[in-house]
Design an enzyme around this catalytic site. Structure first.
Site: not given
Ligand code: NAD
Ligand code: DAU
Length: 351
Positions: A162, A133-135, A158, A87, A290, A188
């Site tokens: 992680k 993640t960097d979070e 979240y 998630e 929040p 990303n």
């Molecule tokens: P996403 O939410 O787009 O995709 C998550 C995928 O995992 C989906 O295909 C979903 O069906 C699957 N999934 C979720 N729960 C599951 C479960 N219980 N069993 C099997 N499959 C399940 O996520 P994303 O943005 O592609 O992120 C992928 C990974 O990279 C995550 O671990 C996330 O923490 C990490 N990450 C994401 C970012 C980012 O910016 N998106 C940055 C750094 C790390």
């Molecule tokens: O840093 C890596 C993380 O980046 C990943 O681990 C997470 O999976 C990914 O969701 C992402 O988290 P963020 O919370 O940084 O991403 P998001 O796109 O939700 O938000 C980026 C910034 O924009 C954050 O400061 C919140 C702000 N934001 C986001 C949304 C959705 C807004 O201002 N308005 C919005 O509607």
């Protein structure tokens, strides 16, 4: 290249689909098993160009279900696991934290158990790569970077989930000798990004002339990386990273949210043939998230120096490619924004 079977979890998601595509096309001798539950964020449409490749297999399974995971592992006997299933959305973790504990913590432990059981202390040529993640490092002030030595200090449900999963991965390495490697990446962006996240949500709303909801004062800062560069980093670390080590991955590309949204508006006005300044008028400051982390910034020196990785596209190029992808894939966007998405959106942005 030795023959290998690799299970990639979460391969139908945003980043996972790019990792699956890279491995299926770059390593024709590997068998790539995409294990995914197809939650709201998983979409096999993301992989339709490679779904018929002979070295690609899809297995629908939920990582919270230990028996289902075990069955996939016994069936395919993988040499490697690249774990992306999660998630992933911070806002959803604030409303439903338990979902994040189940998938991100318990799901990860189920995978670690299945791997440990399958490999039975015979770790030659084996590797479990945990994608994080960097979070987990918390939030920075106006200066400084997260390095691999930065202590964990997660704030959102979240990032807490992680961080917990990262600790379990280390615990299995320390306790059972499981061969692991970790990557912690910044934000990303790119094709197939689910439109609950900042960049694709803004693109979708600009296309539809809807308000652009910027949280708080918009001064929050993120470090953005094109998704294919993240996939390249995962490939390198999986194959060449040192065992039991972690690598930070980031773009050295920080943007305040408000500046990023304005850049998106400018690029989209041009591409949509709208008068300059049209889309910026849609910007609306809304209630803050929040516990909102002020700033993330990754120091990616280690992966650069040790493995020679660096981003391959500039942000302007990457953003332009991303917008072009969304404009040419309107059906994809429509499919993922109908139904449940509308309910989510209406609740999340009620004010
Ligand atoms: P996403 O939410 O787009 O995709 C998550 C995928 O995992 C989906 O295909 C979903 O069906 C699957 N999934 C979720 N729960 C599951 C479960 N219980 N069993 C099997 N499959 C399940 O996520 P994303 O943005 O592609 O992120 C992928 C990974 O990279 C995550 O671990 C996330 O923490 C990490 N990450 C994401 C970012 C980012 O910016 N998106 C940055 C750094 C790390
Ligand atoms: O840093 C890596 C993380 O980046 C990943 O681990 C997470 O999976 C990914 O969701 C992402 O988290 P963020 O919370 O940084 O991403 P998001 O796109 O939700 O938000 C980026 C910034 O924009 C954050 O400061 C919140 C702000 N934001 C986001 C949304 C959705 C807004 O201002 N308005 C919005 O509607």
């Amino acid at each position: 290249m030795a023959k290998k079977t690799i299970v990639i979890t979460g391969g139908a998601g945003f980043i996972g689909s790019h990792v699956v595509r890279l491995f299926v096309t770059k390593y024709p001798d590997y068998k790539i098993v995409n294990l995914d539950a197809l939650t709201y964020a998983g979409n096999l449409e993301n992989l339709k160009d490679i779904q018929d490749q002979p070295n690609y297999i899809f297995e629908k399974a939920n990582i919270v279900d230990a028996e289902a995971v075990k069955a996939v592992f016994q069936k395919h006997n993988p040499d490697g696991v690249i774990h992306l299933a999660a998630e992933s959305h911070v806002d959803r973790s604030i409303t439903s934290p338990l979902d994040f504990v189940y998938t991100n913590v318990i799901g990860t432990v189920n995978l670690l158990n299945a791997t440990k059981e399958l490999w039975k202390d015979n770790y030659e040529g084996k590797r479990f790569h945990h994608v994080s993640t960097d979070e987990v490092y918390g939030a920075l002030g106006d200066t400084g970077f997260f390095t691999e030595e930065t202590s964990y200090d997660p704030h959102s449900p979240y990032s807490a989930s992680k961080a917990s999963s990262d600790h379990f991965v280390y615990a299995y390495a320390d306790t059972y000798g499981l061969p692991v490697v970790l990557t912690n990446c910044s934000n990303n962006y790119g094709p197939n990004h689910f439109p609950e996240k900042l960049i694709p949500l803004m693109i979708h709303n600009i296309i539809n002339n809807k308000p652009l909801p910027v949280y708080g004062d918009g001064k929050y800062t993120r470090d953005w990386l094109y998704v294919i560069d993240h996939a390249r980093a995962i490939d390198l670390v999986f194959h060449e990273g040192k065992g039991s080590e972690k690598y930070n991955v980031g773009g050295f590309n920080e943007w305040k949210n408000i500046d990023l949204v304005k850049l998106l508006c400018q690029q989209m006005d041009e591409k949509l043939g709208r008068e300059a300044g049209t889309s910026e008028q849609l910007i609306t400051f809304v209630k803050d998230r929040p516990g909102h982390d002020l700033r993330y910034a990754i120091d990616a020196t280690k992966i650069n120096k040790e493995l020679g990785w660096s981003p391959s596209v500039t942000f302007e190029e990457g953003l332009s490619k991303t917008i072009d992808w969304f404009l040419s894939n309107k059906e994809w966007l429509e499919n993922v924004t109908s139904g449940d998405y509308q309910n989510y959106y209406n609740k999340q942005y009620a004010e």
